[in-house]
Design a protein around this motif. Structure first.
Motif, short mmCIF file in Angstrom:
data_model
loop_
_atom_site.label_atom_id
_atom_site.label_comp_id
_atom_site.label_asym_id
_atom_site.label_seq_id
_atom_site.Cartn_x
_atom_site.Cartn_y
_atom_site.Cartn_z
N ARG A 28 0.86 -1.20 0.00
CA ARG A 28 0.00 0.00 0.00
C ARG A 28 0.89 1.25 0.00
NH1 ARG A 28 -5.34 0.81 1.73
NH2 ARG A 28 -5.29 -1.08 3.00
N GLY A 29 0.70 2.08 -1.04
CA GLY A 29 1.44 3.33 -1.11
C GLY A 29 2.86 3.21 -1.61
N ASP A 30 3.32 2.02 -2.01
CA ASP A 30 4.67 1.94 -2.55
C ASP A 30 4.67 2.53 -3.97
OD1 ASP A 30 3.82 -0.05 -4.35
OD2 ASP A 30 4.97 -1.66 -3.42
N ASN A 31 5.81 2.53 -4.62
CA ASN A 31 5.95 3.19 -5.91
C ASN A 31 5.60 2.27 -7.08
OD1 ASN A 31 6.49 5.44 -7.48
ND2 ASN A 31 8.65 4.92 -7.72
N SER A 32 4.69 1.34 -6.87
CA SER A 32 4.25 0.44 -7.95
C SER A 32 2.82 0.77 -8.33
CB SER A 32 4.32 -1.02 -7.47
OG SER A 32 3.32 -1.24 -6.48
N MET A 33 2.36 0.19 -9.42
CA MET A 33 0.97 0.42 -9.81
C MET A 33 0.02 -0.15 -8.76
SD MET A 33 -1.11 -0.30 -13.30
CE MET A 33 -0.35 1.06 -14.16
#
Length: 177
Positions: A28-33
């Motif tokens: 959640r909220g990482d830099n992935s789609m």
């Protein structure tokens, strides 16, 4: 047998289970789609109406005339499913902007944790390559973190040739035809 499908509300239950798996691994909220989608839409997925709105967003994202921020490009978003089970997602970005050219690439994908190491990522990428070709993309740029050995193997299994490393990302060119 698993297949690529257009996002559909009928996968809501399984989709939510998969998102719980991504949340459990800290996405959640990482830099992935997936991380972006969890942050932006996760609160609305639990209602039929909210999930339908999200599915409509995913489909509209592939249309050239859909309004989007200036730093975003059209993206065909597809789900990898087996029967009624959501296994993962893949996005085929229609063109590259500066960020995608450097780090993101034409194609990004995720497989839910409970279904990894079964060959799904490789099969899903192989199934998506003709879709990229139909959009005029050949070859496709696909990137992965330098530490993501599994994703590197997927890309190489689909014909990816390493070009270089930039800011912790390996950049591969993969033929689509």
């Amino acid at each position: 047998m698993a297949e690529l499908v257009t996002p559909d509300v009928r996968y809501q239950r399984s989709f939510l289970e998969a998102m719980d798996e991504f949340i459990a691994e800290g996405r959640r909220g990482d830099n992935s789609m997936v991380g972006h989608r969890l942050g932006a839409f996760g609160e609305q997925w639990h209602t039929a109406e909210g999930f339908a709105e999200y599915v409509a967003f995913e489909i509209a994202d592939g249309l050239a005339d859909t309004p989007r921020p200036a730093d975003r490009v059209p993206s065909t978003n597809l789900w990898w499913v087996e029967g009624e089970e959501y296994l993962g997602r893949i996005a085929v970005r229609h063109r590259l902007n500066d960020f995608l050219r450097a780090l993101g690439g034409h194609i990004g994908y995720d497989i839910r944790r409970s279904r990894r190491r079964e060959g799904h990522a490789t099969a899903m990428l192989r199934a998506a390559l003709p879709r990229a070709h139909a959009l005029g993309i050949d070859p496709a740029l696909i990137t992965c973190d330098t530490t993501n050995v599994a994703s590197r193997r997927v890309i190489e299994a689909c014909g990816g040739r390493l070009e270089d490393e930039r800011s912790g990302k390996l950049r591969f060119w993969v033929p689509t035809a």
